[in-house]
Each structure stands twice: as C-alpha cells, then as structure tokens.
Design a protein around this motif. Sequence first.
Motif, short mmCIF file in Angstrom:
data_model
loop_
_atom_site.label_atom_id
_atom_site.label_comp_id
_atom_site.label_asym_id
_atom_site.label_seq_id
_atom_site.Cartn_x
_atom_site.Cartn_y
_atom_site.Cartn_z
N VAL A 42 39.97 28.81 -5.19
CA VAL A 42 41.02 27.88 -5.62
C VAL A 42 40.99 27.72 -7.14
O VAL A 42 42.04 27.70 -7.79
N ASP A 43 39.81 27.64 -7.70
CA ASP A 43 39.67 27.56 -9.16
C ASP A 43 40.33 28.76 -9.83
O ASP A 43 41.08 28.62 -10.80
N SER A 46 44.11 28.64 -9.51
CA SER A 46 44.69 27.62 -10.40
C SER A 46 44.74 28.13 -11.83
O SER A 46 45.75 27.97 -12.52
N VAL A 49 47.55 30.67 -12.21
CA VAL A 49 48.87 30.02 -12.25
C VAL A 49 49.12 29.40 -13.63
O VAL A 49 50.18 29.58 -14.22
N ILE A 50 48.12 28.71 -14.16
CA ILE A 50 48.26 28.07 -15.48
C ILE A 50 48.48 29.13 -16.56
O ILE A 50 49.36 29.00 -17.40
N PHE B 25 46.49 24.86 0.36
CA PHE B 25 46.43 24.85 -1.11
C PHE B 25 46.37 26.28 -1.65
O PHE B 25 47.06 26.64 -2.60
N LEU B 29 49.18 28.29 -3.96
CA LEU B 29 48.82 28.95 -5.22
C LEU B 29 49.12 30.44 -5.18
O LEU B 29 49.59 31.01 -6.17
N CYS B 32 52.77 30.83 -5.69
CA CYS B 32 53.09 30.58 -7.10
C CYS B 32 52.79 31.82 -7.95
O CYS B 32 53.60 32.21 -8.79
#
Lengths: 174, 157
Positions: A42-43, A46, A49-50, B25, B29, B32
């Motif tokens: 997940v990290d 994320s 995506v950023i 989640f 992601l 995305c």
Amino acid sequence: MSISNREILAPGSFSRHLVSRKRKSATRKKLLIAGLSLTSMVDMFSLLVIFLLQAFSTSPELLAIGKGVTLPAARTGQEIKDAPVLAISEEEVYLDQKLVGKTSVLLKHPAPLMHHLAQLRELWQKTHPTETFPGEINLQAHKELSSAIVAQFMAMLPSQSYGSIQLAVVAGGT
Amino acid sequence: MNIGSGSDKGSRRKNLDAELNLVPFIDLLSMCICFLLMTAVWIEVGAVQVKQSRGTEAPATKANQLDLTVKFTAPSVIEFTLKKQGKLINRELLKAESIPLLLEKLDQSLSKVDVKNVASGLVTPKTGVSYGDLVSVMDMLRKHQIINLGVVPTGAI
C-alpha cells in the motif's frame, strides 16, 4: 458418527502408506502458506500515485496534436506557450481544432483563415482590454508537408498581427 | 494480564484491535495508477520560435551585425550566405547525399561564424523540401545560438 481412515481402509501396508503420504502432503502445504505484507504494498502504491499525479500535473497539455499531423523533431525546442493553434495537414487546415478549409483551397483563397484569425484576435482584445496583443500563434504542421506550403501559411499570419510564430516540435528528437 | 478492567469480566470483552481491510484500498490505488499511466502524455511537445519578417517592421541593425541566410536550392543543397550591412562576406554551397549529412556540413560552416554578431537568420524553403527538414535546419541554427529566425515565403507550391 465419525469414521477414521483406519476403519475405512483395510489393514495393509499400501493403504497405510497412502494415508501417511496424505498427512505428510497436508503438513507440507501448511508450511508453504506465507503471509503477504500488505502495508508495504500500500505504501508503494500510494507513493506511485503521488509521483504520477505530481509528474503530470506540472506539464499541462497545451497542444492537442491534430489528426494527420506528425510533428517534426527538434533538440532546441522551448516550452510551448498558450496561444491559438493552427494545424496544417496535407489535406485540411484547423484553427483551434475547428476546420477552416482544405489546404490547397486556402492557399489560393485565404479569406476564411484571415477571418477566423481576426475573430480570435478581437476576442482576445475584448478579454484583455488593457494589454497589447502579443501576436503569438502555435503552428502545427505535418513533417512530410512541403516547406513551401508551410512558409506560405506563415507569410499570411503577420497580416493579422500574428508575428510571433511558434512551430510545434517533438522536443528532444533527432 | 488484564490491565484495563481489573476484573474477570474484562477478559470476556472482544479485542478492540480492528484490522483495516486493505484489499479495496489496494484495488483503488491500482486503478488510480492504471488510469494515470494510460492518460499520461509521453510525447513532450516543444516550440521553435520564428519571427516573420514580411508584414512586420524590421529590427534596427547595428554596424557590425551580420545577417545569415540559408537557402534551399534543392532538397539536399543549401546556399549559406553571410552579409554585413548588405555586403556579401561569405557564400558557401553545401551539398550532401542526405539531410543528416547536409546538417553536419551546415554545423561545420556555422562553427566558423562569429555567432555573437549574427542579428538574424533567414531560412528560405523550396518545393520538394519537407517541413521536417526545414525545422531541422532551424534547429541547427538555434543550436549555434542564432535565435532570431525567420522563414522567407516562396511563391512556388
């Protein structure tokens, strides 16, 4: 009522062997189950995506490359400015993605193009009453098109106060 | 050891450590990332600026400034001219079998020129010369810091 393996199977070396093999395989399978660390995944997602959001939000697409237009490449391309886009393909001419006319016809009778350019200039002057017209225009032309044709279109532009022409190129090409 | 309740009833309580369901989640992601990668523009579009000379006022030139003209006389032949206040200083006819070789020759010729004094560079196209080749020549001029460029229109179609 529970029936064990020993009760079902007849006593014998082969059946015992089968049961023991099954038990062994079951224990082996259990050993193979490994827990996936979802937190690090997940990290990573994320962060991706950023990064993607930041990378593509800083360079807005000012030019939509028209149909039938392949841009030439140039190494010294500058950053493109926000201005009207004149796209010239082998067959048609578009101004801000609106069809103006056929390329061959407009070369002989450029009045529709002049009219559209004048309209855009007047619209800009209405929206910016205190500023002087910069006369900037982006020109997209197909790279295989004759340079003489493109030069003729470029010569038409200053008559409508578009003296600063930015030739759209693929940056960093050879 | 039960610290919170201090009685036997506390041990019967459900564990308060709730686990967050990470699967949706991760799905979100992933979607995305896929969306951003698919909608991204990978081609970087730049611009080569040209000041059109015809129809606009010519800039005032200084005494020691040079005017450079590059004229296509054939698809892979260039006439390279350097003038100072209208007087011819240098003229070269560059010929090559292909455009990349022609650009190399132009590069060599431009490296001999004192580019600091070059006021403007005019490129004259020709029928049979593609727009891509015209841009390549202008790109070469810009590489040598000749930024004030213009294209001379030709009547031939």
